[in-house]
Scaffold this motif. Structure first.
Motif, PDB file in Angstrom:
ATOM      1  N   ILE A  21       5.752 -20.232 -20.991  1.00 55.40           N
ATOM      2  CA  ILE A  21       5.879 -18.858 -21.948  1.00 55.40           C
ATOM      3  C   ILE A  21       4.805 -19.386 -23.158  1.00 55.40           C
ATOM      4  N   PHE A  22       3.775 -18.333 -23.330  1.00 62.92           N
ATOM      5  CA  PHE A  22       3.022 -18.619 -24.342  1.00 62.92           C
ATOM      6  C   PHE A  22       2.681 -17.162 -24.821  1.00 62.92           C
ATOM      7  N   VAL A  23       1.800 -17.174 -26.098  1.00 63.18           N
ATOM      8  CA  VAL A  23       1.406 -15.953 -26.534  1.00 63.18           C
ATOM      9  C   VAL A  23      -0.161 -15.990 -26.803  1.00 63.18           C
ATOM     10  N   CYS A  24      -0.785 -14.742 -26.348  1.00 64.15           N
ATOM     11  CA  CYS A  24      -2.131 -14.667 -26.489  1.00 64.15           C
ATOM     12  C   CYS A  24      -2.569 -13.205 -26.340  1.00 64.15           C
ATOM     13  N   PRO A  25      -3.895 -13.211 -26.707  1.00 66.86           N
ATOM     14  CA  PRO A  25      -4.364 -11.624 -26.546  1.00 66.86           C
ATOM     15  C   PRO A  25      -4.221 -11.230 -24.891  1.00 66.86           C
ATOM     16  N   PRO A  26      -3.882  -9.730 -24.628  1.00 67.02           N
ATOM     17  CA  PRO A  26      -3.888  -9.530 -23.272  1.00 67.02           C
ATOM     18  C   PRO A  26      -5.293  -9.622 -22.603  1.00 67.02           C
ATOM     19  N   SER A  27      -6.191  -9.956 -23.385  1.00 67.53           N
ATOM     20  CA  SER A  27      -7.648 -10.045 -22.536  1.00 67.53           C
ATOM     21  C   SER A  27      -7.844 -11.431 -22.338  1.00 67.53           C
ATOM     22  N   ASN A  28      -6.882 -12.338 -22.432  1.00 68.22           N
ATOM     23  CA  ASN A  28      -6.945 -13.832 -22.035  1.00 68.22           C
ATOM     24  C   ASN A  28      -6.872 -13.995 -20.661  1.00 68.22           C
ATOM     25  N   THR A  29      -7.707 -14.896 -20.216  1.00 67.52           N
ATOM     26  CA  THR A  29      -7.766 -15.516 -18.685  1.00 67.52           C
ATOM     27  C   THR A  29      -7.518 -16.665 -18.694  1.00 67.52           C
ATOM     28  N   ARG A  30      -7.255 -17.588 -19.569  1.00 69.82           N
ATOM     29  CA  ARG A  30      -6.974 -19.167 -19.368  1.00 69.82           C
ATOM     30  C   ARG A  30      -5.623 -19.097 -20.006  1.00 69.82           C
ATOM     31  N   GLY A  31      -4.704 -20.139 -19.393  1.00 72.22           N
ATOM     32  CA  GLY A  31      -3.440 -20.526 -19.575  1.00 72.22           C
ATOM     33  C   GLY A  31      -3.472 -21.807 -19.672  1.00 72.22           C
ATOM     34  N   PRO A  32      -2.200 -22.374 -19.873  1.00 70.09           N
ATOM     35  CA  PRO A  32      -1.669 -23.683 -20.116  1.00 70.09           C
ATOM     36  C   PRO A  32      -1.987 -24.418 -18.698  1.00 70.09           C
ATOM     37  N   LEU A  33      -1.719 -23.686 -17.710  1.00 71.33           N
ATOM     38  CA  LEU A  33      -1.536 -24.349 -16.514  1.00 71.33           C
ATOM     39  C   LEU A  33      -2.961 -23.782 -15.584  1.00 71.33           C
ATOM     40  N   LYS A  34      -3.885 -24.638 -15.415  1.00 68.95           N
ATOM     41  CA  LYS A  34      -5.259 -24.212 -14.635  1.00 68.95           C
ATOM     42  C   LYS A  34      -5.050 -23.651 -13.459  1.00 68.95           C
ATOM     43  N   GLY A  35      -5.792 -22.753 -13.151  1.00 68.98           N
ATOM     44  CA  GLY A  35      -5.640 -22.205 -11.747  1.00 68.98           C
ATOM     45  C   GLY A  35      -4.389 -21.350 -11.292  1.00 68.98           C
ATOM     46  N   LYS A  36      -3.400 -21.151 -12.286  1.00 62.80           N
ATOM     47  CA  LYS A  36      -2.313 -20.469 -11.831  1.00 62.80           C
ATOM     48  C   LYS A  36      -2.498 -18.967 -12.604  1.00 62.80           C
ATOM     49  N   PRO A  37      -2.092 -17.884 -11.942  1.00 65.30           N
ATOM     50  CA  PRO A  37      -2.237 -16.561 -12.608  1.00 65.30           C
ATOM     51  C   PRO A  37      -1.350 -16.389 -13.865  1.00 65.30           C
ATOM     52  N   ILE A  38      -1.847 -15.326 -14.698  1.00 59.42           N
ATOM     53  CA  ILE A  38      -1.166 -15.331 -15.736  1.00 59.42           C
ATOM     54  C   ILE A  38      -0.551 -13.773 -15.676  1.00 59.42           C
ATOM     55  N   HIS A  39       0.514 -13.709 -16.059  1.00 57.85           N
ATOM     56  CA  HIS A  39       1.346 -12.429 -16.090  1.00 57.85           C
ATOM     57  C   HIS A  39       1.977 -12.045 -17.299  1.00 57.85           C
ATOM     58  N   PHE A  40       1.517 -10.722 -17.969  1.00 59.28           N
ATOM     59  CA  PHE A  40       1.815 -10.338 -19.317  1.00 59.28           C
ATOM     60  C   PHE A  40       3.156  -9.639 -19.258  1.00 59.28           C
ATOM     61  N   VAL A  41       3.747  -9.691 -20.219  1.00 54.90           N
ATOM     62  CA  VAL A  41       4.989  -8.701 -20.583  1.00 54.90           C
ATOM     63  C   VAL A  41       4.554  -7.684 -21.200  1.00 54.90           C
ATOM     64  N   ASP A  42       4.803  -6.384 -20.608  1.00 52.15           N
ATOM     65  CA  ASP A  42       4.274  -5.293 -21.056  1.00 52.15           C
ATOM     66  C   ASP A  42       5.328  -4.119 -20.804  1.00 52.15           C
ATOM     67  N   GLY A  43       6.477  -4.655 -20.110  1.00 50.02           N
ATOM     68  CA  GLY A  43       7.445  -3.584 -19.917  1.00 50.02           C
ATOM     69  C   GLY A  43       7.326  -2.686 -18.721  1.00 50.02           C
ATOM     70  N   SER A  44       6.168  -2.687 -17.975  1.00 54.65           N
ATOM     71  CA  SER A  44       5.914  -2.099 -16.756  1.00 54.65           C
ATOM     72  C   SER A  44       6.823  -2.561 -15.638  1.00 54.65           C
ATOM     73  N   PRO A  45       7.101  -1.806 -14.603  1.00 55.19           N
ATOM     74  CA  PRO A  45       7.480  -2.084 -13.086  1.00 55.19           C
ATOM     75  C   PRO A  45       6.766  -3.439 -12.903  1.00 55.19           C
ATOM     76  N   GLU A  46       5.318  -3.243 -12.898  1.00 56.15           N
ATOM     77  CA  GLU A  46       4.470  -4.313 -12.017  1.00 56.15           C
ATOM     78  C   GLU A  46       4.882  -5.507 -12.970  1.00 56.15           C
ATOM     79  N   SER A  47       4.833  -5.551 -14.226  1.00 56.33           N
ATOM     80  CA  SER A  47       5.184  -6.508 -15.107  1.00 56.33           C
ATOM     81  C   SER A  47       6.723  -7.474 -14.646  1.00 56.33           C
ATOM     82  N   LEU A  48       7.474  -6.471 -14.571  1.00 63.14           N
ATOM     83  CA  LEU A  48       8.836  -6.814 -14.263  1.00 63.14           C
ATOM     84  C   LEU A  48       8.906  -7.518 -12.845  1.00 63.14           C
ATOM     85  N   LYS A  49       8.122  -7.064 -11.993  1.00 65.73           N
ATOM     86  CA  LYS A  49       8.174  -7.842 -10.725  1.00 65.73           C
ATOM     87  C   LYS A  49       7.378  -8.911 -10.818  1.00 65.73           C
ATOM     88  N   GLN A  50       6.100  -9.358 -11.383  1.00 66.75           N
ATOM     89  CA  GLN A  50       5.628 -10.164 -11.636  1.00 66.75           C
ATOM     90  C   GLN A  50       6.444 -11.455 -12.234  1.00 66.75           C
TER      91      GLN A  50
END
Length: 673
Positions: free
Chosen positions: A88-117
């Motif tokens: 879990i980390f904090v960043c702008p929604p436009s961020n494309t790089r996370g602590p784990l290289k090559g892993k997809p980033i899923h943002f917490v925004d309250g939407s059904p898609e975010s809940l699934k991801q």
């Protein structure tokens, strides 16, 4: 006889063979049972070698249990349990790089898609799911659930509820713009990446899978959720934060590090109390406040997160010592800095003075066309609005700035400030009758517009003069607040209490004045007592600095006045009328005048032949008058900006900063149980 004997012998032989077959079949069955038992025992031992598999069930990990699996290790003749937990980390929604290289980033925004991801359920769905897995419906019986599962669920709730509230707010108070602020307009969001793990690497004392984050991200998440630190002892590794129905407790775990446990204990709410989702929250929750002069914040935060501020691009307000250092940074005298190191000195009038500094210089963090106003408190003081009224202060500011007694109305920029004050008073009256008082879009956007105009003006004049006016203001205010003479006069009896038609003379009257007169007394002190001394001292100091004999030598690259040359970017200047003409000290002969700034060698001004000393002194008085007007305009702009900034932004009364500035940007790994 022989025939009978011959006929009975085979029968006896068949009987013996039948008994033998029965025994053989029984033996076979027993052997098969034993073999099956042995095989089952061997299988059970192999399966039992998958340690931790039962600890990764749905009741513990929620939907994350779908990632668990057994992997057979032939060389070790055992099964290994593998699973995934979130980073879990904090960043702008436009961020494309996370602590784990090559892993997809899923943002917490309250939407059904975010809940699934993020494999998360909303809190109500989580509770229903737990009740279906348990025989008991008692709420406190779900302590086997990993607390990070609950944290992700509450973060999803935060985003969904706050966005729903804002949508309802738009319907009751339509914004002036057609665009609606959505999640993509935020610059601060919680993101998740899935990290593969093995139970083989779990510490011996940890019985549940844990999530990973860093210390700075945990501080930011706590601030976003309205959780305020009550204890933060790094020497003993004891941490406790509470607020908005949540509790966050941290302790040291052997062989691992600091582990936090997150639990709801009451009802949470994310409406007008939602923290503004802006990137600057990362600074505020550690005691730093970015200012309107901030430049290149990303480089400062990443490369030099713990470096002491060298300019006024950020205010350091996390503790009394840090506030004292900030006062030194704006060149306040030692007495002013020592007020904040003293246990007996006073640090406030209607409210603590550091909030006044924050309002005068703090960066505007409100998102235009958004209704969120809350921010983490970067100071060690409580923000208690029960003792003053910012709306009345703006109205009294309007009354005092247009008062003919203070000779301000003829200054062009002050006339613009008067118009802004008139507009704000009218907007405040309209907001009072709106369906959402204090949060109506016309009011919030009007405050934002005034702040933008104040910022534009403060960046145009000579910034050295701005800093000097700021310095003289806080020196004077803190001197008057701690003046023993004023304090004595405040205690003389009822005669010292302000009444209608009587002008306030000292800050001691503010505590004795009735609530309806308190704001008027405050503004009277500022306009008729503080302004005059600030203007006089600021102009005197500015002229002395511009014509000082310690100006940089044209033969040396090293400035003699380090306090001036060391200021970047705050001391950068733009040309003003006062700089285009010479400023002469009284000791200089009229034929030769020094003119220059701290960033260039002095220039000589030679009086034209035939000129008289009387003409020069007249020109000097014109320059001094112009400086007086500039200093007055700067002071009035700073005061109006302070009032608008504090009305546009808000702090929770229970939120008090505990010094932890060294943790800004800290990548120290911490864990969530």
């Amino acid at each position: 006889m022989d025939a009978n004997a011959n006929t009975t012998a085979p029968a006896g032989g068949d009987s013996g063979s039948g008994g033998s077959d029965t025994i053989n079949w029984v033996a076979l069955v027993v052997s098969l049972v034993a073999l099956a038992g042995t095989i089952a025992q061997v299988l059970q031992q192999y399966i039992a070698s998958a340690a931790g598999y039962s600890n990764c069930g749905e009741s513990v990990m929620g939907k994350w249990h779908e990632t668990k699996k057994r992997v057979f290790r032939p060389t070790e003749l055992r099964f290994e349990v593998q699973f995934q937990t979130p980073v879990i980390f904090v960043c702008p929604p436009s961020n494309t790089r996370g602590p784990l290289k090559g892993k997809p980033i899923h943002f917490v925004d309250g939407s059904p898609e975010s809940l699934k991801q993020t494999r998360t359920l909303l809190p109500m769905e989580e509770q229903q799911k737990l009740q279906s897995l348990q025989e008991s419906n008692i709420h406190t019986a779900d302590n086997e659930r990993a607390s990070w599962v609950t944290l992700l669920s509450e973060l999803q709730k935060m985003e969904r509820d706050s966005q729903d509230w804002q949508q309802r707010h738009y319907k009751t108070s339509p914004p002036q713009a057609l665009s609606i602020v959505d999640f993509k307009s935020h610059t601060l969001a919680v993101a998740v990446q899935a990290k593969p793990r093995s139970w083989d690497t779990m510490p011996s004392g940890v019985m549940k899978p844990y999530a990973t984050t860093t210390m700075c991200h945990l501080l930011e998440i706590a601030a976003m959720m309205g959780i305020y630190w009550k204890e933060f002892d790094r020497s003993k590794d004891r941490y406790r934060a509470e607020g908005n129905g949540y509790v966050l407790i941290g302790n040291q775990i052997p062989e691992l590090g600091v582990m936090f446990t997150f639990q709801p204990y009451g009802k949470s709410r994310f409406e007008e109390n939602r923290v503004i989702p802006v990137d600057e929250v990362k600074d505020l929750c550690c005691g730093f406040a970015p200012t309107l002069f901030e430049q290149n914040k990303d480089r400062r935060r990443i490369e030099f997160p713990n470096e002491d501020p060298k300019d006024l691009s950020a205010l350091h307000l996390g503790s009394m010592d840090e506030i004292a250092e900030t006062m030194v940074l704006i060149d306040c005298n030692t007495d002013t800095a020592n007020y904040f190191r003293s246990k007996t000195a006073k640090h406030g009038h209607l409210f603590p003075v550091p909030f006044e500094l924050l309002g005068m210089l703090g960066k505007t963090l409100h998102i235009r066309d958004s209704a969120f106003r809350m921010l983490p408190n970067p100071t060690p003081y409580h923000w208690d609005k029960n003792f003053f009224n910012l709306r009345r202060l703006i109205k009294e500011y309007r009354n005092k700035i247009r008062d003919s007694e203070n000779d301000l109305i003829n200054i062009p920029h002050v006339q613009k400030l008067t118009e802004d004050a008139e507009m704000l008073v009218q907007t405040l009256n309209e907001d009072k009758n709106s369906q959402t008082p204090g949060y109506s879009m016309p009011l919030l956007n009007a405050l934002h517009d005034v702040l933008d105009r104040c910022d534009d003006y403060l960046k145009q004049p000579d910034r050295d003069l701005v800093r000097i006016v700021l310095r003289e203001h806080f020196q004077e205010v803190l001197r008057l607040v701690n003046d023993k003479g004023d304090g004595d006069s405040a205690g003389r009896g009822s005669s010292s209490i302000k009444t209608a038609g009587q002008r306030a003379e000292h800050f001691g009257e503010l505590t004795a004045a009735s609530p309806e007169l308190r704001q008027e007394a405050f503004m009277e002190l500022y306009f008729f007592k503080v302004l005059g001394r600030v203007r006089r001292q600021a102009v005197m100091s500015y002229e002395r600095r511009q014509t000082t004999q310690y100006a940089p030598s044209i033969h040396s690259d090293d400035p003699s006045d380090e306090s001036i040359e060391g200021e970047k970017p705050f001391s950068s200047r733009t040309s003003t009328p006062s700089q285009s003409r010479p400023l002469s000290p009284s000791s200089a002969p009229p034929e030769l005048k020094a003119h220059g700034s701290s960033q260039s060698a002095p220039q000589l001004y030679i009086q034209k032949p035939g000129g008289s000393s009387h003409q020069f002194l007249s020109a000097e008085r014109d320059i001094t008058t112009e400086l007086d007007e500039q200093a007055s305009a700067i002071w009035c702009t700073l005061v109006l900006r302070m009032l608008c900034w504090l009305l546009l932004h808000d702090f929770n009364k229970k939120d008090v900063q505990i010094s932890k500035s060294e943790l800004r940007g800290s990548r120290l790994p911490v864990y969530i149980a």
